[in-house]
Write a protein that holds these residues in place. Sequence first.
Motif, PDB file in Angstrom:
ATOM      1  N   PHE A  60       0.838  -1.221  -0.050  1.00 51.18           N
ATOM      2  CA  PHE A  60      -0.019  -0.037  -0.074  1.00 51.18           C
ATOM      3  C   PHE A  60       0.796   1.239  -0.166  1.00 51.18           C
ATOM      4  O   PHE A  60       1.857   1.458   0.988  1.00 51.18           O
ATOM      5  CB  PHE A  60      -0.914   0.064   1.241  1.00 51.18           C
ATOM      6  CG  PHE A  60      -1.773   1.311   1.385  1.00 51.18           C
ATOM      7  CD1 PHE A  60      -3.089   1.123   0.899  1.00 51.18           C
ATOM      8  CD2 PHE A  60      -1.515   2.430   1.902  1.00 51.18           C
ATOM      9  CE1 PHE A  60      -4.028   2.189   0.843  1.00 51.18           C
ATOM     10  CE2 PHE A  60      -2.367   3.364   2.073  1.00 51.18           C
ATOM     11  CZ  PHE A  60      -3.661   3.324   1.749  1.00 51.18           C
ATOM     12  N   VAL A  61       0.775   1.924  -0.949  1.00 48.49           N
ATOM     13  CA  VAL A  61       1.475   3.202  -1.012  1.00 48.49           C
ATOM     14  C   VAL A  61       0.890   4.519  -1.162  1.00 48.49           C
ATOM     15  O   VAL A  61      -0.183   4.696  -2.088  1.00 48.49           O
ATOM     16  CB  VAL A  61       2.400   3.256  -2.525  1.00 48.49           C
ATOM     17  CG1 VAL A  61       3.317   4.578  -2.499  1.00 48.49           C
ATOM     18  CG2 VAL A  61       3.160   2.150  -2.243  1.00 48.49           C
ATOM     19  N   SER A  62       0.651   5.231   0.038  1.00 46.66           N
ATOM     20  CA  SER A  62      -0.318   6.526   0.148  1.00 46.66           C
ATOM     21  C   SER A  62       0.628   7.761  -0.441  1.00 46.66           C
ATOM     22  O   SER A  62       1.769   7.964   0.007  1.00 46.66           O
ATOM     23  CB  SER A  62      -0.789   6.654   1.412  1.00 46.66           C
ATOM     24  OG  SER A  62      -1.588   7.806   1.411  1.00 46.66           O
ATOM     25  N   ILE A  63       0.195   8.401  -1.388  1.00 48.20           N
ATOM     26  CA  ILE A  63       0.924   9.654  -1.892  1.00 48.20           C
ATOM     27  C   ILE A  63       0.238  10.962  -1.274  1.00 48.20           C
ATOM     28  O   ILE A  63      -0.996  11.165  -1.510  1.00 48.20           O
ATOM     29  CB  ILE A  63       0.755   9.627  -3.491  1.00 48.20           C
ATOM     30  CG1 ILE A  63       0.983   8.294  -4.122  1.00 48.20           C
ATOM     31  CG2 ILE A  63       1.671  10.748  -4.129  1.00 48.20           C
ATOM     32  CD1 ILE A  63       2.636   7.962  -4.040  1.00 48.20           C
ATOM     33  N   HIS A  64       1.308  11.802  -1.014  1.00 47.77           N
ATOM     34  CA  HIS A  64       0.803  13.201  -0.309  1.00 47.77           C
ATOM     35  C   HIS A  64       1.996  14.053  -0.810  1.00 47.77           C
ATOM     36  O   HIS A  64       2.987  13.823  -1.239  1.00 47.77           O
ATOM     37  CB  HIS A  64       1.005  13.016   1.316  1.00 47.77           C
ATOM     38  CG  HIS A  64      -0.113  12.089   1.506  1.00 47.77           C
ATOM     39  ND1 HIS A  64      -1.211  12.688   2.416  1.00 47.77           N
ATOM     40  CD2 HIS A  64      -0.259  10.656   1.683  1.00 47.77           C
ATOM     41  CE1 HIS A  64      -2.139  11.823   2.529  1.00 47.77           C
ATOM     42  NE2 HIS A  64      -1.610  10.676   2.159  1.00 47.77           N
ATOM     43  N   ALA A  65       1.584  15.191  -0.669  1.00 52.88           N
ATOM     44  CA  ALA A  65       2.581  16.607  -0.687  1.00 52.88           C
ATOM     45  C   ALA A  65       2.405  17.317   0.667  1.00 52.88           C
ATOM     46  O   ALA A  65       1.622  17.754   0.996  1.00 52.88           O
ATOM     47  CB  ALA A  65       2.220  17.193  -1.830  1.00 52.88           C
TER      48      ALA A  65
END
Length: 446
Positions: free
Chosen positions: A226-231
């Motif tokens: 599971f890879v969660s992308i944020h900034a």
Amino acid sequence: MLWMLVRYSLLISLMGLSGLAFGEQVGVDGARMWNGPEYTRFVVDLAGPIEHKVFALENPHRLVVDLIDARLESDLPAPAGDDRVVAGLRSGVRAGDDLRIVLDLKQPVRAKSFELAPNKEYGHRLVIDLSPRARTASAQQALPAERPARRDLVIAVDAGHGGKDPGAVGPNGTREKDITLAIARKLATRIDDHPGMRAVLVRNDDRFIRLRQRIAIARKHRADLFVSIHADAFHDRRVRGSSVFTLSAGGATSEAARWLAERENRADLIGGVDLKQRDDLLASVLIEMSQNATIELSSIAAAKVLAKLQRLGEVHQQRIQQAGFAVLKSPDIPSMLVETAFISNPDEEKRLRDTNYQNELAAAILEGIVEYFGEYPPPGTRFAKSPPSALSKAAMASAQRYRIQSGDTLSEIARNHNVNLSVLRDLNQLQGDQIRSGQVLIIPGS
């Protein structure tokens, strides 16, 4: 008359509690499958209580599930290729108002069905466990000769925020939810193009999804990562760089307590073990073992990704960070949260809006994922297959990618590129010669 009115009022109240209007069909919100070593579990998500019937048919073998006064509101899942008992699923309307779900079987099964009441995360559910009947002597002898089908790795790509939650907003008005979705889509495309891997986008549009639901979506698709992308954002606009997070020990402890407290109402499994059937001590040990292994693998995968991001540019933290993010709390899926850059920094906000930089971020994340699974491939996946020894480092160094066109065949591609067909098949982890238009193959150099 008074008794009749009281009875009618009670009936209406009970129907209101179940979320159903008088005479309305029960909605079937979807279904999930889990393929275990001893049985396959089929879970049907329902809008309310339901009456059902389950029976088996032969020639060919099928299991029929009749849901009385129900309607299907989403697609049924496809069974895993290595499922020992279920070959396919289909549905249809029966007797005008009833829903019939048919499970096409690979062999005779024993079926056990039961209903589960709602809990904090799930609504009403119908659970059906299917286990193979005793094999004949000839079937037992043939079993070791069967070549197990190898499946694709499943990567759940989660674009942070969305819908009513814009996330952080940059100095020039860039919304985090838009950036994360753009990067997530590019990462998913690259994953799908890589042999032996398949992406699942947790969200593919501008919608709000609760954090726990994001985990549920990943588990529904039996994700391997599971890879969660944020900034990221900070009040000091000078702060910049990438970071990668995994679950903290404190977050793991609180999540273990939550799983233990809710086990009576859960059909979810940890490593194939139903917590409902275990006492407190054993359940807590099972959860801890599962979490420790998951956190360790999460840290290894996150370190691989961080190393690739370091090559791409400045990182905010040189080491993996740990936090109690709810989105990282799946006890059985290695998970990481990637802060791609600081959207609050004007320079990084500009880079995050750039399509080329988004592609570079996606490529770096994928490179780390591939390296991780190359070293820690889950059993039964195509990555678990040993790489072909006939290829030299020079051949791999000069390898190229070829996108399959309509009308191509694997043998023609091998012939046109002067590559041995078996080598091409092994390198791309293909089980046969079946290919699809748009698929990307790795072609070794000479």
